[in-house]
Scaffold this active site. Structure first.
Site, mmCIF file in Angstrom:
data_model
loop_
_atom_site.group_PDB
_atom_site.id
_atom_site.type_symbol
_atom_site.label_atom_id
_atom_site.label_comp_id
_atom_site.label_asym_id
_atom_site.label_seq_id
_atom_site.Cartn_x
_atom_site.Cartn_y
_atom_site.Cartn_z
ATOM 1 N N HIS A 234 1.817 -3.179 -5.117
ATOM 2 C CA HIS A 234 1.177 -1.870 -5.156
ATOM 3 C C HIS A 234 -0.152 -1.918 -5.898
ATOM 4 C CE1 HIS A 234 2.165 -0.920 -9.405
ATOM 5 N NE2 HIS A 234 3.311 -1.541 -9.177
ATOM 6 N N CYS B 251 7.275 -5.228 -10.836
ATOM 7 C CA CYS B 251 6.546 -5.136 -9.580
ATOM 8 C C CYS B 251 5.217 -5.893 -9.673
ATOM 9 C CB CYS B 251 6.304 -3.685 -9.198
ATOM 10 S SG CYS B 251 7.787 -2.824 -8.614
#
Length: 468
Positions: free
Chosen positions: A368, A387
């Site tokens: 992301h 992440c």
């Protein structure tokens, strides 16, 4: 050639003599071919011995390095079978089955990823030579060294950088940290993933003091891991090398994009896994996992009750109903059990930024964007909660839009806004692989090393090769 020499005019004795010469020449060629093949196989066996710490492979390497033709003949086949078994156990396909052709062809047919193999073997050979011929005492200046400084350890540092190839010419005995040494330190720092500041500090010293044998072992282990990870790669994929903090996009076998990334902290590690990106999310919302809510968000709310409002979090009860309170109430509730769920609305404050690349996995990690762009300037980018944050995220999103997003018209119409979330499906899923390589040979034939940020590779041999 020998058949051409056997003309009718040479007589029977001449024919026998020339036949003997031809057979002898063939025997010499066969013997030299066997010795050459043995040395090729010896380097392969030694590479795998360094990776696996298998004494049998090391023994084969020693025997095959000897000049004895009898040793070559005695150990060649059994060593070749051991090497083939090593890769077979790891489900690695080889260029050839190692059983056909002359012995040199058999030996080279056992080499996976031949270009990377040869680069690695050559560098390992150099490092092992250094280990046998060069002294490697501990360098400990007891403080930071900067360009212009004078210190007794400067000649030792210059010598070390010269031996490792970062300084092009042999240094003199000067104790001044001059420009030539500065350039060598910068090169050394760059290929070790360190901050390129020319300061000889703890991390730079740590790598300077790594022995050539340690470096050879690290390269060997990582080559084996590289082969295992890369054997199943197709023509199109995304690959994230965690300790290198780097993402590579490959399409049609060609590198399309390379980007810095941020990965999980040492206590919230990004997992090693493979998956398939199925959706690109524009302006994602963020439903905060309970664990991250307790560890990351609520401590900030306890300090500042306006945090939830300013960062645009919505709060829901267990039935999914929106809950509203004053800033002071939220600050007080954050100090209790806090039986609520948090979701951050899309926008400039959203922790996921403007783009999210979704792939299903049990760890709930994905790639992301991030609003904290300044973090990409850090040399150590183990900074996330697991992440992967992508620096060149817009370039990556544009590639997906140009090649795989189904509804390009909607994508284009929404790209300028930040308030509305939209999931976009793809015409084809893209494999993504999260790997862990702490050393490799790059396209410039330089050995690259990275810190083992999760302590997964240090002093950890690969699986032992199957016994012949």
């Amino acid at each position: 050639m020998c058949l051409r020499l056997l003309s009718p005019g040479i007589g029977l004795a001449g024919a026998f003599f020339l036949g003997y010469l031809c057979l002898s020449a063939g025997s010499v060629w066969a013997d030299s071919n066997t010795v050459a093949a043995g040395k090729v196989l010896a380097e392969h066996a030694r590479l795998l011995a360094l990776a696996s710490q298998d004494p049998l492979l090391e023994r084969y390497a020693r025997e095959l390095e000897s000049e004895s033709l009898s040793a070559q003949l005695e150990y060649f086949d059994v060593a070749a079978e051991a090497i083939a078994d090593f890769w077979r156990v790891r489900q690695v396909g080889l260029p050839a089955n190692g059983a056909a052709g002359d012995k040199l062809s058999q030996a080279t047919g056992l080499e996976p990823f031949p270009n990377q193999f040869m680069l690695t073997v050559n560098r390992v050979r150099q490092l092992l030579w250094l280990d046998s011929h060069a002294e490697w005492p501990l360098i400990s200046p007891q403080g930071l060294l900067r360009p212009g400084d004078s210190h007794g350890s400067i000649p030792q540092i210059g010598q070390r950088l010269w031996l490792l190839g970062d300084m092009k010419a042999k240094p003199d005995s000067s104790q001044i940290y001059e420009e030539r040494l500065k350039l060598a330190v910068l090169r050394f720092q760059a290929r070790h993933g360190l901050k390129q500041d020319a300061i000889v500090g703890p991390l730079t010293l740590q790598w300077l003091n790594r022995s050539p044998l340690e470096r050879a072992q690290i390269l060997a282990r990582n080559f084996v891991q590289f082969v295992m990870d890369s054997s199943a790669l197709g023509k199109r994929y995304l690959l994230v090398n965690i300790p290198a903090f780097e993402l590579v996009l490959v399409d049609g076998g060609e590198e399309i994009l390379r980007s810095r990334v941020i990965v999980g902290r040492t206590y919230r590690q990004t997992p090693l896994l493979s998956g398939e990106i199925s959706n690109v999310v524009l302006n994602p919302s963020w439903r905060v996992p309970k664990k991250l809510m307790r560890k990351d968000v609520l401590p900030k709310v306890r300090k500042d009750g306006s945090y939830l409002r300013e960062k645009q979090f919505d709060v829901f009860d267990s039935q999914g109903q929106l809950v509203e309170h004053s800033d002071a109430d939220w600050q007080q509730l954050a100090a209790s059990q806090f039986p609520f769920n948090l979701e951050q609305r899309p926008g400039v404050h959203n922790a996921l930024g403007q783009f999210k690349f979704h792939f299903a996995n049990e760890a709930s990690v994905y790639l992301h964007d991030t609003p904290e762009k300044e973090l990409f300037e850090h040399s150590d980018r183990a900074l996330s909660s697991g992440c992967i944050r992508v620096d060149k995220v817009r370039e990556l999103a544009n590639w997906f839009a140009d090649n795989l997003i189904r509804d390009r018209r909607t994508w284009d119409s929404m790209l300028g806004g930040r308030e509305r979330t939209q999931w976009f499906s793809l015409t084809e899923k893209v494999p993504v692989h999260l790997v862990y390589w702490t050393a490799w040979m790059d396209g410039e034939q330089q050995a690259q090393f990275r810190n083992d940020i999760y302590n997964l590779r240090q002093n950890t041999p690969m699986l032992t090769a199957a016994q012949p």
